[in-house]
Write an enzyme that holds these catalytic residues in place. Structure first.
Site, PDB file in Angstrom:
ATOM      1  N   LYS A  22       0.828  -1.216   0.000  1.00 26.63           N
ATOM      2  CA  LYS A  22       0.000   0.000   0.000  1.00 26.63           C
ATOM      3  C   LYS A  22       0.855   1.255   0.000  1.00 26.63           C
ATOM      4  CE  LYS A  22      -2.021   1.898   4.064  1.00 26.63           C
ATOM      5  NZ  LYS A  22      -1.539   3.232   4.204  1.00 26.63           N
ATOM      6  N   ASN A  23       1.805   1.312   0.925  1.00 26.88           N
ATOM      7  CA  ASN A  23       2.526   2.576   1.093  1.00 26.88           C
ATOM      8  C   ASN A  23       3.523   2.845  -0.032  1.00 26.88           C
ATOM      9  OD1 ASN A  23       0.983   3.157   3.277  1.00 26.88           O
ATOM     10  ND2 ASN A  23       2.501   2.547   4.812  1.00 26.88           N
ATOM     11  N   ARG A  93      -4.092  10.314   3.753  1.00 25.46           N
ATOM     12  CA  ARG A  93      -2.861  10.989   4.119  1.00 25.46           C
ATOM     13  C   ARG A  93      -1.886  11.086   2.927  1.00 25.46           C
ATOM     14  NH1 ARG A  93      -0.225  14.354   7.576  1.00 25.46           N
ATOM     15  NH2 ARG A  93       1.973  13.835   7.676  1.00 25.46           N
ATOM     16  N   CYS A 117      -5.251   8.180   8.885  1.00 23.16           N
ATOM     17  CA  CYS A 117      -5.586   7.648  10.206  1.00 23.16           C
ATOM     18  C   CYS A 117      -5.249   8.664  11.282  1.00 23.16           C
ATOM     19  CB  CYS A 117      -4.807   6.364  10.447  1.00 23.16           C
ATOM     20  SG  CYS A 117      -5.437   4.983   9.488  1.00 23.16           S
ATOM     21  N   ARG A 122      -0.364  15.198  12.754  1.00 19.22           N
ATOM     22  CA  ARG A 122       0.358  14.702  11.580  1.00 19.22           C
ATOM     23  C   ARG A 122       0.810  15.896  10.748  1.00 19.22           C
ATOM     24  NH1 ARG A 122      -2.107   9.107   9.387  1.00 19.22           N
ATOM     25  NH2 ARG A 122      -0.033   9.044   8.481  1.00 19.22           N
ATOM     26  N   PRO A 123       1.875  16.556  11.195  1.00 18.01           N
ATOM     27  CA  PRO A 123       2.311  17.782  10.528  1.00 18.01           C
ATOM     28  C   PRO A 123       2.976  17.510   9.181  1.00 18.01           C
ATOM     29  CG  PRO A 123       3.854  17.194  12.270  1.00 18.01           C
ATOM     30  CD  PRO A 123       2.773  16.143  12.277  1.00 18.01           C
ATOM     31  N   ASP A 125       5.389  19.929   8.221  1.00 20.06           N
ATOM     32  CA  ASP A 125       6.421  20.985   8.241  1.00 20.06           C
ATOM     33  C   ASP A 125       7.720  20.562   7.533  1.00 20.06           C
ATOM     34  OD1 ASP A 125       6.412  19.277  10.692  1.00 20.06           O
ATOM     35  OD2 ASP A 125       8.326  20.264  11.033  1.00 20.06           O
ATOM     36  N   GLN A 126       8.099  19.292   7.666  1.00 16.66           N
ATOM     37  CA  GLN A 126       9.351  18.848   7.031  1.00 16.66           C
ATOM     38  C   GLN A 126       9.207  18.761   5.507  1.00 16.66           C
ATOM     39  OE1 GLN A 126      12.312  18.467   8.902  1.00 16.66           O
ATOM     40  NE2 GLN A 126      10.897  19.455  10.306  1.00 16.66           N
ATOM     41  N   ASP A 305       3.472   0.417  12.298  1.00 18.26           N
ATOM     42  CA  ASP A 305       2.253  -0.111  11.671  1.00 18.26           C
ATOM     43  C   ASP A 305       1.980  -1.565  12.049  1.00 18.26           C
ATOM     44  OD1 ASP A 305       1.906   2.352  10.525  1.00 18.26           O
ATOM     45  OD2 ASP A 305       2.752   1.797   8.587  1.00 18.26           O
ATOM     46  N   ARG A 397      -9.123  -0.007   3.737  1.00 20.35           N
ATOM     47  CA  ARG A 397      -8.178   0.961   3.162  1.00 20.35           C
ATOM     48  C   ARG A 397      -6.844   0.299   2.841  1.00 20.35           C
ATOM     49  NH1 ARG A 397      -7.375   6.128   6.757  1.00 20.35           N
ATOM     50  NH2 ARG A 397      -5.773   6.278   5.184  1.00 20.35           N
TER      51      ARG A 397
HETATM   52  N1  EPU Z   1       6.528  14.316  11.221  1.00 22.72           N
HETATM   53  C1  EPU Z   1       6.843  15.628  11.520  1.00 22.72           C
HETATM   54  N2  EPU Z   1       6.852  16.532  10.490  1.00 22.72           N
HETATM   55  C2  EPU Z   1       6.571  16.184   9.205  1.00 22.72           C
HETATM   56  C3  EPU Z   1       6.268  14.853   8.930  1.00 22.72           C
HETATM   57  C4  EPU Z   1       6.250  13.933   9.967  1.00 22.72           C
HETATM   58  O1  EPU Z   1       7.091  15.985  12.663  1.00 22.72           O
HETATM   59  O2  EPU Z   1       6.603  17.060   8.324  1.00 22.72           O
HETATM   60  C5  EPU Z   1       6.543  13.331  12.329  1.00 22.72           C
HETATM   61  C6  EPU Z   1       5.173  12.691  12.541  1.00 22.72           C
HETATM   62  O3  EPU Z   1       4.375  13.469  13.381  1.00 22.72           O
HETATM   63  C7  EPU Z   1       5.544  11.349  13.137  1.00 22.72           C
HETATM   64  C8  EPU Z   1       6.879  11.016  12.450  1.00 22.72           C
HETATM   65  O4  EPU Z   1       7.378  12.247  11.934  1.00 22.72           O
HETATM   66  O5  EPU Z   1       5.742  11.471  14.494  1.00 22.72           O
HETATM   67  C9  EPU Z   1       6.814  10.025  11.318  1.00 22.72           C
HETATM   68  O6  EPU Z   1       5.882  10.451  10.334  1.00 22.72           O
HETATM   69  P1  EPU Z   1       6.010  10.025   8.804  1.00 22.72           P
HETATM   70  O7  EPU Z   1       6.081  11.245   7.980  1.00 22.72           O
HETATM   71  O8  EPU Z   1       7.106   9.029   8.666  1.00 22.72           O
HETATM   72  O9  EPU Z   1       4.620   9.336   8.549  1.00 22.72           O
HETATM   73  P2  EPU Z   1       3.726   9.388   7.234  1.00 22.72           P
HETATM   74  O10 EPU Z   1       4.603   9.524   6.035  1.00 22.72           O
HETATM   75  O11 EPU Z   1       2.618  10.323   7.429  1.00 22.72           O
HETATM   76  C10 EPU Z   1       3.888   6.839   6.758  1.00 22.72           C
HETATM   77  C11 EPU Z   1       2.918   5.719   6.547  1.00 22.72           C
HETATM   78  C12 EPU Z   1       2.253   5.376   7.872  1.00 22.72           C
HETATM   79  C13 EPU Z   1       3.326   5.000   8.893  1.00 22.72           C
HETATM   80  C14 EPU Z   1       4.386   6.102   8.998  1.00 22.72           C
HETATM   81  C15 EPU Z   1       5.568   5.725   9.862  1.00 22.72           C
HETATM   82  C16 EPU Z   1       2.219   6.101   4.295  1.00 22.72           C
HETATM   83  C17 EPU Z   1       1.150   6.507   3.351  1.00 22.72           C
HETATM   84  N3  EPU Z   1       1.921   6.128   5.576  1.00 22.72           N
HETATM   85  O12 EPU Z   1       3.126   7.939   7.238  1.00 22.72           O
HETATM   86  O13 EPU Z   1       1.483   4.222   7.585  1.00 22.72           O
HETATM   87  O14 EPU Z   1       2.739   4.812  10.158  1.00 22.72           O
HETATM   88  O15 EPU Z   1       4.890   6.428   7.682  1.00 22.72           O
HETATM   89  O16 EPU Z   1       6.188   4.594   9.372  1.00 22.72           O
HETATM   90  O17 EPU Z   1       3.307   5.709   3.873  1.00 22.72           O
HETATM   91  C18 EPU Z   1      -0.347   2.759   7.762  1.00 22.72           C
HETATM   92  O18 EPU Z   1       0.029   2.206   6.719  1.00 22.72           O
HETATM   93  O19 EPU Z   1      -1.215   2.270   8.521  1.00 22.72           O
HETATM   94  C19 EPU Z   1       0.256   4.044   8.149  1.00 22.72           C
HETATM   95  C20 EPU Z   1      -0.330   4.860   8.970  1.00 22.72           C
END
Ligand code: EPU
Length: 427
Positions: A22-23, A93, A117, A122-123, A125-126, A305, A397
């Protein structure tokens, strides 16, 4: 309000084939926008998030043709807009990847703030910091993110936190930028590597994906390609835990065992037998489960996850285990549901203490998010009695044909369609 009805107690046995990740799929589909030719993507999982992403591309003008149940052919040359459709975007997301892809192609992207989710803030900013380093500016208005650049020029970016989303988005924005972009403290997840491999198969020059330093030399042109998505690490891990929870014996096919090492290590620590083959893994449990401590971390650590699923297993292990959530602020919302089934778990911030019990018992429960829903399914499979799980739209999903796959392993599971308003899926 459709439900799963599961009667627990059956040992899972036989073979199951894992679908595409999925991801990876939700990153690769928007990445097609950057291509100057037609892309054929194989091993696409049939799940809501991926179908939503395909609809978004279609809505934006891309030609999307289904070749078979797991292959799409996408022609991005007819995309005529840099604005993503709000109603579809807010459901997931990963729609934030449209920011990087549209910025990379048009130097302008307008995308609704992504949903997904709900397990804490879920910022992005990065992501925005990376875009700015490449020369873009952004504004936030009425729930929309508007990112624009006269020119995109390679840059050196150090991420403050290890983030999958920002790593992928910056790769997307940088792949056609001028010169060299270096991402430091990059995420190393298998789907980051898969996205880079996909882009490289179109002629991109991305090196180091899978390490914490990724170097991207911008190119002018990306040709069409044929690409097969990697197997889903988390779907595989979920079936591994389900096999262990039911004292099962399951051969899980179409996996990359290397991606499963952190999960394998924990299951072995708990006393589960794992046998690895080239592209398959066999999970067998014959005895009692030992307690163990789990800390979730970015790859190659234990995946967040898989945290709710392993919590179910620990809740029927002998002794007290501690789970530390190292990625998200609020990923224990499912614990309340699991307690209704007899689990003894207390939560303090990012820490959960799990006291093993003899067995779980059936109860009406809800899927509070995707992986929490998977955990409820596993709990129901090993519980005494018949459990009804509501809000299964979350589970759908991310899990391709979960009812069919579990049934083929001997589970007593059915999906009940009940009339009434369909819940709005905001993730
Ligand atoms: N974060 C920041 N700033 C940012 C982005 C992230 O502070 O700009 C923080 C988040 O708050 C969190 C950490 O960094 O504490 C990790 O977030 P990440 O960006 O890695 O998460 P994501 O890209 O939103 C993906 C997966 C999630 C999985 C996370 C962590 C996808 C579509 N989603 O989310 O998958 O939990 O990485 O591995 O790839 C799932 O499949 O059930 C799922 C939620």
């Amino acid at each position: 309000m459709d439900k799963f009805v599961i009667t627990g107690g059956n040992r899972l046995s036989g073979e199951v084939t894992i679908s595409g990740a999925k991801n990876a799929a939700v990153a690769i589909l928007p990445a097609v926008i950057l291509s100057d030719g037609v892309c054929r993507i194989e091993n696409i999982p049939n799940i809501t998030d991926v179908n939503t992403m395909a609809h978004i591309l279609q809505d934006m003008g891309a030609g999307v043709r289904s070749i078979n149940s797991s292959t799409l052919e996408i022609d991005p040359r007819t995309v005529r807009t840099h604005v993503a459709p709000y109603e579809l975007v807010r459901q997931m997301r990963a729609s934030s990847y449209l920011l990087g892809a549209l910025l990379g192609r048009y130097h302008h992207a307008v995308v609704g703030m992504p949903g997904g989710c709900n397990f804490g803030v879920r910022p992005i900013d990065q992501h925005l910091k990376g875009f700015m380093a490449l020369g873009a500016s952004y504004s936030l208005d009425g729930g929309m993110v508007d990112v624009v650049a006269d020119d995109l020029v390679g840059s050196h970016i150090y991420l403050d936190v290890v983030t999958v989303g920002a790593t992928i988005n910056i790769i997307l924005a940088a792949v056609k930028a001028k010169g060299l972009t270096v991402i430091e403290n990059a995420a190393r997840e298998p789907h980051v590597v898969d996205l880079a491999n996909f882009l490289n198969s179109m002629g991109a020059d991305i090196r180091g994906a899978g390490t914490d330093v990724i170097k991207i030399h911008g190119v002018d042109y990306l040709r069409g390609t044929t690409y097969s998505i990697i197997p889903d690490q988390i779907e595989a891990g979920t079936y591994m835990v389900a096999a262990a929870a039911t004292c099962g014996d399951v051969l899980i096919k179409n996996v990359i065992p290397k991606h499963l090492e952190s999960i394998t290590a924990k299951l072995e620590e708990m006393g589960v037998q794992i046998e690895e083959f080239d592209e398959a893994i066999r999970v067998t449990r014959t005895g009692a489960l030992n307690k163990c401590n789990v800390k979730t971390m970015p790859h190659p650590g234990f995946p967040t996850d898989m945290q709710p699923q392993i919590a179910v297993l620990l809740s029927i292990a002998k002794g007290t285990s501690i789970i530390t959530e190292g990625v998200w602020d609020n990923r224990f919302r499912y614990v309340e549901e699991l307690r209704r089934m007899g689990a003894q778990i207390s939560v303090d911030s990012r820490l959960a203490v799990v006291e093993g019990v003899d067995h779980l018992v059936a109860a009406p429960v809800k899927a509070v998010d995707l992986r929490a829903g998977a955990a409820m399914v596993i709990a129901a499979l090993c519980a005494q009695g018949t459990t009804q799980i509501e809000d299964i739209q979350y589970i759908e999903r991310g899990y391709d044909a979960i009812v069919e796959k579990l049934r083929s392993l001997g589970a007593d599971i059915c999906r009940i369609e009940t009339p009434g308003p369909t819940a709005v899926m905001v993730g």
